[in-house]
Scaffold this motif. Structure first.
Motif, PDB file in Angstrom:
ATOM      1  N   ARG A   1      -0.911  -3.881  -0.492  1.00 18.34           N
ATOM      2  CA  ARG A   1      -1.672  -3.016   0.369  1.00 18.34           C
ATOM      3  C   ARG A   1      -3.070  -3.653   0.677  1.00 18.34           C
ATOM      4  O   ARG A   1      -3.862  -3.969  -0.011  1.00 18.34           O
ATOM      5  CB  ARG A   1      -1.789  -1.784  -0.649  1.00 18.34           C
ATOM      6  CG  ARG A   1      -2.575  -0.513  -0.007  1.00 18.34           C
ATOM      7  CD  ARG A   1      -2.426   0.797  -0.627  1.00 18.34           C
ATOM      8  NE  ARG A   1      -2.823   1.698   0.116  1.00 18.34           N
ATOM      9  CZ  ARG A   1      -2.168   2.366   1.022  1.00 18.34           C
ATOM     10  NH1 ARG A   1      -1.107   2.062   1.573  1.00 18.34           N
ATOM     11  NH2 ARG A   1      -3.133   3.372   1.749  1.00 18.34           N
TER      12      ARG A   1
ATOM     13  N   HIS B   1      -5.316   4.875  -6.079  1.00 14.02           N
ATOM     14  CA  HIS B   1      -4.144   4.304  -5.770  1.00 14.02           C
ATOM     15  C   HIS B   1      -4.025   3.384  -7.407  1.00 14.02           C
ATOM     16  O   HIS B   1      -2.863   3.319  -7.881  1.00 14.02           O
ATOM     17  CB  HIS B   1      -4.118   3.259  -4.638  1.00 14.02           C
ATOM     18  CG  HIS B   1      -4.111   3.580  -3.429  1.00 14.02           C
ATOM     19  ND1 HIS B   1      -4.942   3.743  -2.487  1.00 14.02           N
ATOM     20  CD2 HIS B   1      -3.047   4.305  -2.807  1.00 14.02           C
ATOM     21  CE1 HIS B   1      -4.823   4.105  -1.291  1.00 14.02           C
ATOM     22  NE2 HIS B   1      -3.368   4.814  -1.489  1.00 14.02           N
TER      23      HIS B   1
ATOM     24  N   THR C   1      -0.787  12.071  -2.385  1.00 18.10           N
ATOM     25  CA  THR C   1      -0.961  11.381  -1.201  1.00 18.10           C
ATOM     26  C   THR C   1      -1.057   9.821  -1.644  1.00 18.10           C
ATOM     27  O   THR C   1      -0.370   8.857  -1.193  1.00 18.10           O
ATOM     28  CB  THR C   1      -2.115  11.651  -0.350  1.00 18.10           C
ATOM     29  OG1 THR C   1      -2.171  12.814   0.213  1.00 18.10           O
ATOM     30  CG2 THR C   1      -2.306  10.358   0.573  1.00 18.10           C
ATOM     31  N   HIS C   2      -1.634   9.545  -2.682  1.00 19.02           N
ATOM     32  CA  HIS C   2      -1.638   8.138  -3.179  1.00 19.02           C
ATOM     33  C   HIS C   2      -0.434   7.711  -3.961  1.00 19.02           C
ATOM     34  O   HIS C   2       0.181   6.401  -3.565  1.00 19.02           O
ATOM     35  CB  HIS C   2      -2.680   8.031  -4.477  1.00 19.02           C
ATOM     36  CG  HIS C   2      -4.137   8.446  -4.190  1.00 19.02           C
ATOM     37  ND1 HIS C   2      -4.864   9.325  -4.536  1.00 19.02           N
ATOM     38  CD2 HIS C   2      -4.981   7.718  -3.031  1.00 19.02           C
ATOM     39  CE1 HIS C   2      -6.170   9.272  -4.012  1.00 19.02           C
ATOM     40  NE2 HIS C   2      -6.120   8.186  -3.055  1.00 19.02           N
TER      41      HIS C   2
ATOM     42  N   ARG D   1       2.615   8.822  -2.807  1.00 17.91           N
ATOM     43  CA  ARG D   1       3.461   8.633  -1.629  1.00 17.91           C
ATOM     44  C   ARG D   1       3.284   7.288  -1.038  1.00 17.91           C
ATOM     45  O   ARG D   1       4.130   6.525  -0.469  1.00 17.91           O
ATOM     46  CB  ARG D   1       3.366   9.773  -0.872  1.00 17.91           C
ATOM     47  CG  ARG D   1       4.009  11.153  -1.211  1.00 17.91           C
ATOM     48  CD  ARG D   1       4.347  11.845   0.059  1.00 17.91           C
ATOM     49  NE  ARG D   1       2.979  12.266   0.705  1.00 17.91           N
ATOM     50  CZ  ARG D   1       2.201  13.346   0.239  1.00 17.91           C
ATOM     51  NH1 ARG D   1       2.563  14.172  -0.785  1.00 17.91           N
ATOM     52  NH2 ARG D   1       1.086  13.449   0.898  1.00 17.91           N
ATOM     53  N   GLU D   2       2.038   6.795  -0.874  1.00 18.52           N
ATOM     54  CA  GLU D   2       1.647   5.596  -0.165  1.00 18.52           C
ATOM     55  C   GLU D   2       2.163   4.502  -0.752  1.00 18.52           C
ATOM     56  O   GLU D   2       2.652   3.558  -0.235  1.00 18.52           O
ATOM     57  CB  GLU D   2       0.124   5.784   0.173  1.00 18.52           C
ATOM     58  CG  GLU D   2      -0.312   6.601   1.018  1.00 18.52           C
ATOM     59  CD  GLU D   2      -1.843   6.718   1.396  1.00 18.52           C
ATOM     60  OE1 GLU D   2      -2.280   7.231   2.182  1.00 18.52           O
ATOM     61  OE2 GLU D   2      -2.494   5.938   0.482  1.00 18.52           O
TER      62      GLU D   2
ATOM     63  N   SER E   1       6.294   4.663  -1.036  1.00 21.50           N
ATOM     64  CA  SER E   1       6.860   4.132   0.151  1.00 21.50           C
ATOM     65  C   SER E   1       7.275   2.630   0.270  1.00 21.50           C
ATOM     66  O   SER E   1       8.193   2.258   0.987  1.00 21.50           O
ATOM     67  CB  SER E   1       6.123   4.653   1.296  1.00 21.50           C
ATOM     68  OG  SER E   1       4.747   3.975   1.398  1.00 21.50           O
TER      69      SER E   1
END
Length: 510
Positions: free
Chosen positions: A69, A76, A202-203, A205-206, A209
């Protein structure tokens, strides 16, 4: 500092650590081969497929996601930690549930207790996985190398100590457990990261994925790598599995100690330049060539001197491993180079491609193994080597596509090492026949043949490379130059008072 130089500097530290681990591993194997019996290794091997598969899932691909990333926030980091810990707990419970079924599958009740103890690292390891990933992301390979060296010492001390006390196959289980305990403590103390509760969905999912594909690919890849253990153990029994496992682990030395070293270092490095394809192409070609030059002759040498090597190091009771060991040498050479394709898929953000390929490979491999097992462990080894030829070519072609390079360009840099090792192998095979008639049987003859064959193969290999590719010496020196420390620029001189032009000395060229 160039990408290759930066990676090489990290590789020096990891290489030193792995060299130490290799030496320690050989010593450990030598001692265990004298204390334990093949059935002990085979019994523990029955648990390997299940626990390895679960172990590959426990990371959830979060290490790769953390490294790859571009922007990594505190959320994260926290998400990666708590996801890893949660998955570890779930997989530990899954191993407890699966243990009786695995014991019934193999018809071996001792597997239940072995699985329960061997699964403890699933609970322990995740508490340091995020810390370790962050150290690698920051290219702090020196610290990683020191920790891994400490883990190897702990594992060897526990394994050999317990084996000496006569606990048998249990020594092979508690060694890895000691390694994980040391790793958790060391990685936690070495990283400033301390988990909190800053993560949001959100963290999660990111990260997920990307990591889901990596986790799936790792799990399927591990299952593929150990499917032969499962089939051999089921069809041929624990003694045959112990012999085959011994041969396979010996064959994979260049794969695990050389190719994986480059893969560990190059993935974080490639992730930083994932959009600079020119630099990635040139670096990938250099690394692939370097791996081939080193690993190809090692595997060829092992195949030629296998009887003497096995007899002298491990004892005559391990001679049944010679046939599988030789047959697996082709697979070892191909896997050593093919291991590097994973860094291309992940660094280019294409983990799904690796997952889909691993699924297809598992299906083909299972079919090949079921055919090969009819001829015993040797047939299994041959089926793997045969299947690796088209499999490696296909994965290399895929990797080349994602860095916009033709496969033929990669194959060209592998031609010289392949030709040189083929001639060295032929020379070793011919010399073996001649030496068999000249040298006596027994210890003295085995040592003389081992030394003689080693020198002959080395001379033929080096001479052939020099003849068919004269620049090889300069290329090797240039590559090794990346591992040297850069000289620091001289400190600037303090400003001086102005002097007349006619009195000023000319500047020296830098």
């Amino acid at each position: 500092m160039s990408l290759l130089r930066s990676a090489a500097r990290g590789g020096v530290a990891l290489g030193a650590s792995q060299t130490f681990a290799t030496a320690l591993g050989w010593i450990r194997t030598l001692v265990l081969a004298r204390i334990l019996v093949p059935e002990d290794f085979g019994l523990v091997g029955l648990c390997t497929v299940l626990l390895g598969f679960l172990g590959a899932l426990s990371d959830m691909g979060l290490t790769a996601a953390t490294i790859q990333r571009k922007e990594l926030s505190d959320g994260h980091r926290d998400a990666a930690f708590w996801m890893s810990v949660s998955m570890g707990a779930v997989l530990f419970l899954a191993s407890i549930v699966a243990a009786p079924a695995l014991a019934a599958f193999y018809g071996e009740p001792r597997v239940v207790s072995l699985v329960l103890v061997s699964a403890l690292p699933l609970l322990i390891g995740p508490f340091a996985s995020t810390h370790a990933a962050l150290l690698r992301r920051e290219l702090r390979f020196g610290r990683v190398a020191a920790i891994e060296a400490g883990r190897n010492v702990a594992a060897s001390a526990a394994t050999l100590g317990l084996a000496a006390l006569g606990v048998g196959y249990w020594s092979l289980v508690f060694g890895p457990l000691a390694s994980h305990l040391v790793g958790v403590v060391a990685y936690t103390l070495s990283s400033p990261f301390r988990p909190r509760f800053r993560a949001t969905w959100t963290h999660v999912r990111e990260l997920f994925s990307f990591s889901a594909y990596v986790a799936g690919a790792s799990a399927i890849n591990y299952l593929s790598a150990n499917m032969d253990y499962m089939i051999v153990g089921k069809r041929l029994g624990t003694a045959a599995l112990g012999t085959y496992t011994f041969a396979y682990e010996t064959m994979t030395f260049p794969l695990t100690r050389i190719a994986s070293l480059f893969a560990q270092v190059m993935f974080p490095a490639f992730a930083t330049i994932q959009d600079k394809l020119d630099e990635m192409r040139e670096t990938y070609l250099k690394i692939s060539r370097a791996v081939a030059i080193v690993s190809f002759p090692i595997l060829a040498w092992v195949a030629v001197v296998a009887p003497e090597l096995v007899t002298l190091l491990y004892g005559p009771r391990w001679l049944p491993a010679v046939g599988p060991l030789r047959a697996l040498s082709v697979a070892g050479a191909l896997k050593a180079v093919g291991t590097l394709v994973g860094i291309i898929f992940k660094s280019r953000g294409k983990p799904a491609v690796e997952l889909y390929w691993n699924i297809a490979w598992l299906v083909g491999l299972t079919a090949a193994l079921l055919i090969g097992v009819r001829w015993g462990a040797f047939g299994v080894a041959v089926s793997i080597s045969v299947l690796c030829v088209p499999g490696t070519l296909f994965t290399e072609w895929l990797a080349c596509r994602y860095i916009e390079m033709k496969l033929s360009r990669l194959l060209r840099v592998l031609v010289e090492p392949t030709v040189a090792v083929a001639l060295a192998t032929a020379a070793g095979a011919i010399a073996r026949i001649e030496l068999a008639a000249l040298l006596p049987a027994g210890l003295v003859g085995d040592v003389a043949r081992l030394v003689g064959l080693t020198l002959i193969m080395l001379l033929v290999y080096v001479a052939t490379l020099r003849v068919i590719h004269p620049p090889i010496t300069a290329e090797v020196r240039a590559f090794l130059g990346y591992f040297r420390r850069e000289k620091k620029a001289p400190a600037k001189a303090p400003p001086q008072t102005e002097v007349p032009a006619e009195e000023a000395a000319p500047k020296e060229a830098l």
